[in-house]
Enzyme design. Structure first.
Site, PDB file in Angstrom:
ATOM      1  N   HIS A   1       0.828  -1.204   0.000  1.00 39.47           N
ATOM      2  CA  HIS A   1       0.000   0.000   0.000  1.00 39.47           C
ATOM      3  C   HIS A   1       0.874   1.271   0.000  1.00 39.47           C
ATOM      4  O   HIS A   1       1.720   1.427   0.850  1.00 39.47           O
ATOM      5  CB  HIS A   1      -0.892  -0.032   1.247  1.00 39.47           C
ATOM      6  CG  HIS A   1      -1.909   1.047   1.286  1.00 39.47           C
ATOM      7  ND1 HIS A   1      -2.463   1.512   2.449  1.00 39.47           N
ATOM      8  CD2 HIS A   1      -2.479   1.765   0.281  1.00 39.47           C
ATOM      9  CE1 HIS A   1      -3.325   2.463   2.195  1.00 39.47           C
ATOM     10  NE2 HIS A   1      -3.369   2.637   0.878  1.00 39.47           N
TER      11      HIS A   1
ATOM     12  N   ASP B   1       7.236   4.519 -21.320  1.00 44.96           N
ATOM     13  CA  ASP B   1       7.509   4.308 -22.742  1.00 44.96           C
ATOM     14  C   ASP B   1       8.966   3.891 -22.950  1.00 44.96           C
ATOM     15  O   ASP B   1       9.757   3.869 -22.008  1.00 44.96           O
ATOM     16  CB  ASP B   1       7.167   5.576 -23.539  1.00 44.96           C
ATOM     17  CG  ASP B   1       8.013   6.779 -23.154  1.00 44.96           C
ATOM     18  OD1 ASP B   1       9.256   6.669 -23.046  1.00 44.96           O
ATOM     19  OD2 ASP B   1       7.418   7.866 -22.960  1.00 44.96           O
TER      20      ASP B   1
ATOM     21  N   HIS C   1       5.479  16.966 -15.970  1.00 42.22           N
ATOM     22  CA  HIS C   1       6.408  15.887 -16.300  1.00 42.22           C
ATOM     23  C   HIS C   1       7.632  15.941 -15.397  1.00 42.22           C
ATOM     24  O   HIS C   1       8.164  14.897 -14.999  1.00 42.22           O
ATOM     25  CB  HIS C   1       6.829  16.004 -17.772  1.00 42.22           C
ATOM     26  CG  HIS C   1       7.638  14.833 -18.255  1.00 42.22           C
ATOM     27  ND1 HIS C   1       7.201  13.527 -18.168  1.00 42.22           N
ATOM     28  CD2 HIS C   1       8.871  14.767 -18.821  1.00 42.22           C
ATOM     29  CE1 HIS C   1       8.118  12.710 -18.662  1.00 42.22           C
ATOM     30  NE2 HIS C   1       9.138  13.433 -19.065  1.00 42.22           N
TER      31      HIS C   1
ATOM     32  N   TYR D   1       5.229  10.918 -23.609  1.00 45.48           N
ATOM     33  CA  TYR D   1       4.531  11.023 -22.317  1.00 45.48           C
ATOM     34  C   TYR D   1       3.659   9.814 -21.997  1.00 45.48           C
ATOM     35  O   TYR D   1       2.743   9.908 -21.189  1.00 45.48           O
ATOM     36  CB  TYR D   1       3.699  12.317 -22.243  1.00 45.48           C
ATOM     37  CG  TYR D   1       4.555  13.545 -22.434  1.00 45.48           C
ATOM     38  CD1 TYR D   1       5.535  13.870 -21.488  1.00 45.48           C
ATOM     39  CD2 TYR D   1       4.424  14.357 -23.558  1.00 45.48           C
ATOM     40  CE1 TYR D   1       6.340  14.991 -21.659  1.00 45.48           C
ATOM     41  CE2 TYR D   1       5.222  15.482 -23.729  1.00 45.48           C
ATOM     42  CZ  TYR D   1       6.174  15.786 -22.778  1.00 45.48           C
ATOM     43  OH  TYR D   1       6.965  16.872 -22.950  1.00 45.48           O
ATOM     44  N   ALA D   2       3.952   8.697 -22.626  1.00 47.09           N
ATOM     45  CA  ALA D   2       3.221   7.472 -22.281  1.00 47.09           C
ATOM     46  C   ALA D   2       3.851   6.860 -21.040  1.00 47.09           C
ATOM     47  O   ALA D   2       4.504   5.819 -21.095  1.00 47.09           O
ATOM     48  CB  ALA D   2       3.225   6.496 -23.458  1.00 47.09           C
ATOM     49  N   ASN D   3       3.674   7.570 -19.940  1.00 44.00           N
ATOM     50  CA  ASN D   3       4.252   7.152 -18.666  1.00 44.00           C
ATOM     51  C   ASN D   3       3.208   7.356 -17.578  1.00 44.00           C
ATOM     52  O   ASN D   3       2.483   8.348 -17.586  1.00 44.00           O
ATOM     53  CB  ASN D   3       5.472   8.026 -18.299  1.00 44.00           C
ATOM     54  CG  ASN D   3       6.499   8.062 -19.412  1.00 44.00           C
ATOM     55  OD1 ASN D   3       6.975   7.021 -19.833  1.00 44.00           O
ATOM     56  ND2 ASN D   3       6.830   9.258 -19.911  1.00 44.00           N
TER      57      ASN D   3
END
Lengths: 127, 127, 127, 127, 127, 127, 127, 127, 127, 127
Positions: free
Chosen positions: H20, H28, H94, H116-118
């Site tokens: 947790h 990416d 970012h 920005y595929a994070n």
């Protein structure tokens, strides 16, 4: 800190990892422990840690169903070992004992300075 | 096999790697050895290996120029330690001793069951 | 720092780990130490550390019950080795010595630049 | 086998890994080499391998642009070191030398039994 | 930084660890180096580092007493290798060479893009 | 075997592990690569592997969005680097370059014997 | 970041380490990769990464001179594999393929959920 | 073989070790994964393994209580991520995302070639 | 945190690494797990973790195509195992089971205190 | 096999390595064990191994002088923990507990699915 009769982290780990029919070597300070056998080093000076004292601690911690010592050992030593074990160890030739030591799961090297103060313990089962 | 007063491979390696002003901790079975300090485990059952016995072996193997013990230690214990060391150890607060233990080069954990049976040895030089 | 005749941490560790009948190789700088045999490197320049000097330090630290050298070795070298050992080494063929070296517990490589300056020590026992 | 003045595998690896302005410590047998600094062990008995002899081998193998020794060192020792180096080492306080030793790229421990027989070499460049 | 003809840390370490009769493989970029043989990687692009150039550096650093190349190698390549070695390499079948490569102490992989640009060096001795 | 311009296993692994804005150091043979920075060793003899040749291989394998060289570098060297990179490298003080090198993701050490033949590449992105 | 068709660091390292006649296994998600064979894990969910897609990437990166698939494989699968390879794979018994897999230099485990989607690639040479 | 939606040994181990509030980065192919963050490599060719596909597998395997993406991401990408997550990810700068990535418990690198595929996932709890 | 029936990181890793026909040992607390077989330790006190409970979790996570138990096992135990497995395990001699255990891919040691509570699972395939 | 209440090799090793004032975390299945803290994994399925059961085994094996739980824990849970411990644990904020967990000597992760089922044990001394 841990309570009870045995307080060595590495020896506890070794004993708790062993199972029924696994073999463990408890030996004097001069025994040539085979390369590759995990070893707990308890020898720090001539005679110490004493063989029978260490053996008693191990006997108080694991189940043992059989034991083997060298027939070349002194009679008194043999009796003392049997006494600590609470059973009669097999007497086998020292050369056989050395052969079997190669496939032991672990070795405990004491500081004992007594010839043939070596025993192979065959681990027993609790149930 | 090795002759002489000290026969433990790991303890020999630790002592021979230390130099002038390095510090080594010899402690009782309950001391919280700081994580990251290399440790030789000699404790196997309550009271054994005994603190003063192990200390004597170390004293017989390395040069020591100073030693520190907790001022909280029993007077008799302090005298016994000084006696084995052959010098009078500094009495410092246990809390200082614990702080210094964090930067010791190594620790030797005995099986001693006596409060404040701990000493920090400052390694001396042979020349 | 450690007192006494031997002050190399790794060599002390190797010697104190060996037992009765284990074999150790002390060799010249050109010996092809078999892969897998733990090695203490003492060679740093041609001739140094010298073979007989290193051998003397080892002889002063462990019990030795037998030794073997190549029969091809120069007579004077053989005598010098026996002299340092305090016993007469077996003369065996160099090819036998190389075969036995493969199962040695450890090797100590000196910087010696003398042909056949190699000895296999059979570790003895203190009791 | 390797030809040339230096034949120690680990010392060659350490020297060839160093670059311009990296620092290397060559020290006596009693120096407290800081934990974490990779160390080549050449000390095997009191006085051997000798400091100046090892230093000469290193000087013959790498480019050195500066050197520092303790101002507390004996005058003759300082002159002897300068002579081997072929340059005049800086004299700095031993306490400064010990501080700088902590960030050395490597240490070479000799068996020298002479006080302040320590030098920090600043690696030079071949072009 | 290190002076002299060879400045690769890992290759120096490998060469200085080898002894009389040990074998080393210097090979082209396509050679299937056997798993388990320690390897120094010098190949970075087709043709580089060039085989004969690397070989010359090794020849300038160690004693070599014999060499073996594949009889399948181009005559000119064989002559060029002999020329760098300063001796005439044995011509053996490529299949034999591959068998012996399995027990080499080390391998140096060059970037050479020439068939059969492989040699097994048998290490010689300086004394 | 692998096709293409780059055939070094470790260098391929390093380059493929880097991402946008990561920095890589390509350096001459004398550069003091900071301890802890993973390093691909391509230096085997003075001048080889050559800096510009290695740089060209890297440029042909990864995306680069910026580069930095020492303003102290020879003008011709700077132009040659820009030419290989296909972009104009930033000129920064050598001392800044050394500071940034400490946090590089990797270093490629060439055998170049030319002062200031060092470049920090800032990795670009393919999309 | 790295350009080109293959961007996996570990797979690049594995492919660039292989040489002529080395064998590589590309397998489906259920294949029992033999213990001890280095493995690149590309399977993350049923069917992905797809076998033929991964195979195409490998084919685009290394030279292959031969390939072997199980004769038990579906005819269409065999044709598809041949198509990606650009050569006709040998059809051998699945049991032979499993035997040969034990000595492969590496394995690439895809997420393919198709029976017998396994191929052993024999690495070719670029020159 | 393992049943279910996720079949990658290392990714399963990473996910089951998280608790947790631990954070995990899914990124990416061009993301500069911070050194020291354990990484599962799923990128093998441009675009594959695809980001959203890998994310969906992770979402199907662990509890997630929050997620963060770069506000610079394309609106459609953000919607697609929210859709896979089943919750609305926080939009943060970012640069903040990169700062938080340094203390992530693990990273999963996909082969995605989209800017920005994070996403940073904050692990939730099952009870 | 991970959802689903199995939440042990090491056990998940072991199960997801196994393939069709690989064998896994699930055993009681006294079984002598062969040295070299990777082991997940679930035994913490006599009887716990219970054998059938652990077995059920494994059965719910992997495909199993065959199972083997000792013919010496109590009939009720055998029936209970079959029931959890959802198939009828082969009854083989305990000595055969021990022989096969040596080449298992992994072992899961439960805390069960019941004789012959051991099973070798032969991993099945999902497609 | 080992007798007594605790039979897990790794947990025994951890407990016997701890000393007076060292802290140990016993936690539920969702606790985010800090990276770098050695962890014994006992969680295998939701709820198992149960927190109180594991705690009882630990209490039966080591000396404990103090314990801390989150004040946010359910009253009944707190009472049950006190009951197993045989002492009244300190109630501290969960955020404090998490801070202290970072410097724990070890963590034992149970499979408990109950909120705030976490305790930090302060190790006591036997003498």
């Amino acid at each position: 800190m841990k309570s009870g009769v045995l307080i060595h982290p590495g020896l506890l780990e070794m004993l708790a990892s062993s199972g029924h029919t696994d073999e463990l070597l408890v030996c004097d300070a001069g025994y040539p422990v085979p390369a590759g056998v995990p070893t707990v080093q308890l020898a720090y000076r001539p005679g110490h840690a004493p063989f029978l004292d260490v053996l008693a601690v191990i006997v108080g911690t694991i189940h043992i169903e059989r034991a083997s010592i060298a027939s070349e050992a002194d009679t008194d030593l043999g009796i003392a070992i049997d006494d600590v074990l609470g059973l009669t160890a097999d007497r086998i030739e020292h050369s056989s004992l050395k052969r079997r030591a190669r496939s032991c799961r672990g070795a405990i090297r004491t500081g004992e300075y007594t010839r043939y103060a070596n025993v192979i313990l065959t681990v027993g089962v609790a149930f």
